[in-house]
Design a protein around this motif. Structure first.
Motif, PDB file in Angstrom:
ATOM      1  N   SER A 171      10.996   2.464  -0.767  1.00 27.80           N
ATOM      2  CA  SER A 171       9.906   3.076  -0.496  1.00 27.80           C
ATOM      3  C   SER A 171       9.970   4.585  -1.089  1.00 27.80           C
ATOM      4  O   SER A 171      10.800   5.143  -1.341  1.00 27.80           O
ATOM      5  CB  SER A 171       9.508   3.311   0.774  1.00 27.80           C
ATOM      6  OG  SER A 171       8.466   3.894   1.137  1.00 27.80           O
ATOM      7  N   ARG A 230       3.657   5.723  -0.183  1.00 26.64           N
ATOM      8  CA  ARG A 230       3.067   6.600   0.853  1.00 26.64           C
ATOM      9  C   ARG A 230       2.516   7.952   0.110  1.00 26.64           C
ATOM     10  O   ARG A 230       3.388   8.463  -0.834  1.00 26.64           O
ATOM     11  CB  ARG A 230       4.082   6.806   2.067  1.00 26.64           C
ATOM     12  CG  ARG A 230       4.573   5.596   2.545  1.00 26.64           C
ATOM     13  CD  ARG A 230       5.815   5.732   3.633  1.00 26.64           C
ATOM     14  NE  ARG A 230       6.016   4.594   4.165  1.00 26.64           N
ATOM     15  CZ  ARG A 230       7.221   4.504   5.005  1.00 26.64           C
ATOM     16  NH1 ARG A 230       7.670   5.743   5.498  1.00 26.64           N
ATOM     17  NH2 ARG A 230       7.567   3.494   5.546  1.00 26.64           N
ATOM     18  N   HIS A 258      -1.372  11.477   6.624  1.00 25.17           N
ATOM     19  CA  HIS A 258      -0.599  10.442   5.977  1.00 25.17           C
ATOM     20  C   HIS A 258      -0.997   9.216   5.696  1.00 25.17           C
ATOM     21  O   HIS A 258      -1.980   8.774   6.551  1.00 25.17           O
ATOM     22  CB  HIS A 258       0.705  10.177   6.865  1.00 25.17           C
ATOM     23  CG  HIS A 258       1.826  11.061   6.893  1.00 25.17           C
ATOM     24  ND1 HIS A 258       1.765  12.377   7.413  1.00 25.17           N
ATOM     25  CD2 HIS A 258       3.109  11.016   6.344  1.00 25.17           C
ATOM     26  CE1 HIS A 258       2.806  13.012   7.483  1.00 25.17           C
ATOM     27  NE2 HIS A 258       3.594  12.453   6.604  1.00 25.17           N
ATOM     28  N   SER A 285      11.567  10.627  -1.434  1.00 30.70           N
ATOM     29  CA  SER A 285      10.422  11.411  -1.396  1.00 30.70           C
ATOM     30  C   SER A 285      10.475  12.809  -2.413  1.00 30.70           C
ATOM     31  O   SER A 285      11.337  13.413  -2.418  1.00 30.70           O
ATOM     32  CB  SER A 285      10.324  12.097  -0.007  1.00 30.70           C
ATOM     33  OG  SER A 285       9.026  12.636   0.178  1.00 30.70           O
ATOM     34  N   ASN A 328       7.822   8.080  -1.310  1.00 28.77           N
ATOM     35  CA  ASN A 328       6.776   9.235  -0.818  1.00 28.77           C
ATOM     36  C   ASN A 328       6.359  10.348  -1.465  1.00 28.77           C
ATOM     37  O   ASN A 328       7.320  10.934  -2.076  1.00 28.77           O
ATOM     38  CB  ASN A 328       7.129   9.296   0.700  1.00 28.77           C
ATOM     39  CG  ASN A 328       6.119  10.442   1.354  1.00 28.77           C
ATOM     40  OD1 ASN A 328       5.048  10.001   1.774  1.00 28.77           O
ATOM     41  ND2 ASN A 328       6.269  11.791   1.122  1.00 28.77           N
ATOM     42  N   ALA A 387      -0.660   5.264   3.663  1.00 27.78           N
ATOM     43  CA  ALA A 387       0.167   4.173   3.106  1.00 27.78           C
ATOM     44  C   ALA A 387      -0.326   3.065   2.491  1.00 27.78           C
ATOM     45  O   ALA A 387      -1.584   2.716   2.881  1.00 27.78           O
ATOM     46  CB  ALA A 387       1.377   3.721   4.398  1.00 27.78           C
TER      47      ALA A 387
END
Length: 465
Positions: free
Chosen positions: A210, A241, A294, A173, A212, A296
């Motif tokens: 993933s 995300r 948030h 992230s 973010n 996604a």
């Protein structure tokens, strides 16, 4: 649970009407209810119960150091360019890990690990390896564990990113906040556009599962036009995300925010316009509104879990992992066990002093009672799934007494009636469903079940929008 549409609707009048300071409900009771008159025996006992139940584990490591301050930041940080301070801190956090791990059954598996800060990539590669090895030495990690780290893009290169992935981190992230150079200068977070695209390219090359990114609206010199450009460039990065946070200007709690020009911050109407526009841009790009701030991709496991009614929430945010005992390591970090929350010492010296005295470095905590547990279930179901089955709740807590929802929450019913009249929720025979209009105001809906709200100073919290 009923299948839910992923749609979120914007109603400016209702958002203005309900825009008040409220907890973010990463936990219930919120962290404001933790008190110093807390015995560590309750924490030890909660770990023992988790050992007996073989409850999965979630681990958090707090790396507080930053080389330079970001003026918008509300985190607990230590600003220093003296890198040797990290070496001392790592020695103490290793001892803290040993302290807690000695209480934990070796049979329990870690399903989730997160490093936050501060700036975790403040650490050198050898220091990252040292802390990683300490965790691997003391805990048993599940093969499918989520292992994530926050980074500051200004202090990484391709080699560092590839190193993190080889070591075992599979999620990452980083904060963008805003692409606009004028905004970046005002908040002391200079991140050239080319650098951000380089970092994302290295992350994709490394094969992280993933990614973010964080954006913040409400910062100095932002307008709906400039933030639209930021969102467009963020979409070009193609993260899995996106978190879009509302900036909370709280200089009485975070004096460093006074360094930003308050007169240049967008007014309430402009912030509302930015939010509406951002929601439209992200949903048109097929991002699903998960909740709070948030978003996604529809094939992301957060979106899939929400549709299945299996989304969870803890101090680290939304997660797909089963309910776990969260153990926090390092200064100011929070541990969240089934019925006990504790926070470690907020000051470095106090944190070091406790460990030198062979004491758990706990500064404050709270033990939840039966009412807390019931209300937590209600609030978390609404926050995560946007719906609540009253029958499931009554079945879960039938032991010891018969729970009748309407009787138990009689004081909340007038609030629910008002929320329903305004179109924020629907009540049907067996439950509550948050409407697309109500999803942006989920904190307001959750607050109807908060037994502590009237006892708190609202200045402690950010506004809903």
């Amino acid at each position: 649970m009923k299948p839910l549409s992923p749609i979120v609707q914007f109603d400016a009048a209702l958002l203005n009407q309900y825009n008040q300071a409220l907890p973010r409900y990463t936990s219930y009771p919120p962290a404001t209810e933790l008190t110093p008159d807390f015995g560590v025996e309750a924490f030890q006992s909660a770990i023992a119960i988790g050992n007996y139940k073989n409850t999965p584990l979630s681990l958090y490591c707090h790396i507080p150091f930053c080389e330079t301050p970001c003026y918008f930041c509300g985190c607990n940080t230590v600003i220093t360019q003296r890198k040797e301070v990290a070496e001392t801190y790592l020695g103490y956090i290793a001892r803290h890990i040993h302290q807690v791990a000695s209480l934990v059954s070796p049979d329990r598996r870690v399903h989730q690990l997160h490093w936050g800060g501060g700036t975790p990539n403040y650490l050198s590669q050898s220091q990252v390896e040292f802390l990683w090895d300490q965790l691997q030495k003391h805990f048993r990690f599940d093969e499918a564990a989520e292992i994530s780290i926050e980074i500051n893009p200004s202090y990484v290169n391709r080699e560092y990113i590839l190193f993190l992935r080889r070591l075992g981190f599979n999620r990452i992230s980083f904060g963008i906040q805003d692409f606009n150079p004028k905004v970046q200068e005002a908040v002391n977070r200079i991140q050239p556009e080319g650098m951000l695209f380089d970092v994302m390219r290295w992350i994709r090359e490394a094969g992280f599962e993933s990614v973010n990114v964080d954006l913040i609206y409400g910062l100095p010199f932002q307008t709906s036009e400039t933030f639209q450009e930021t969102v467009q460039k963020t979409l070009q990065l193609n993260p899995d995300r996106i978190a879009v946070f509302n900036f909370a200007y709280i200089p009485w709690l975070k004096p460093i925010q006074k360094r930003m020009p308050e007169s240049a911050m967008p007014n309430a109407d402009e912030k509302m316009k930015i939010l509406q526009q951002t929601i439209a841009q992200l949903t048109e790009a097929d991002y699903v509104f998960i909740g709070m701030d948030h978003f996604a991709k529809p094939n992301d496991e957060l979106a899939i879990a929400q549709q299945a009614g299996e989304l969870h929430r803890n101090f680290q945010g939304y997660t797909t992992k089963p309910e776990s005992d969260l153990l926090g390591f390092g200064m100011t970090s929070i541990s969240m066990l089934q019925d006990v929350y504790v926070q470690n010492q907020k000051g470095l010296k106090d944190f070091y002093r406790a460990i030198d005295a062979n004491q758990l470095p706990i500064e404050r905590g709270v033990q939840l009672n039966q009412d807390d547990l019931i209300r937590r279930t209600v609030i978390m179901e609404l926050m995560c799934q946007f719906q609540l089955s009253v029958q499931d709740l009554e079945n879960k807590y039938h032991l010891g007494f018969d729970l009748d929802f309407n009787d138990y929450f009689a004081k909340a019913l007038p609030k629910l009636d008002a929320l329903e009249a305004d179109g924020l929720l629907k009540r049907w025979g067996d439950g509550i469903e948050v409407t697309p209009i109500g999803r942006l105001l989920i904190r307001n809906i959750a607050s109807a079940f908060d037994a502590y709200l009237g006892n708190r100073k609202i200045e402690t919290f950010s506004k809903s929008i």
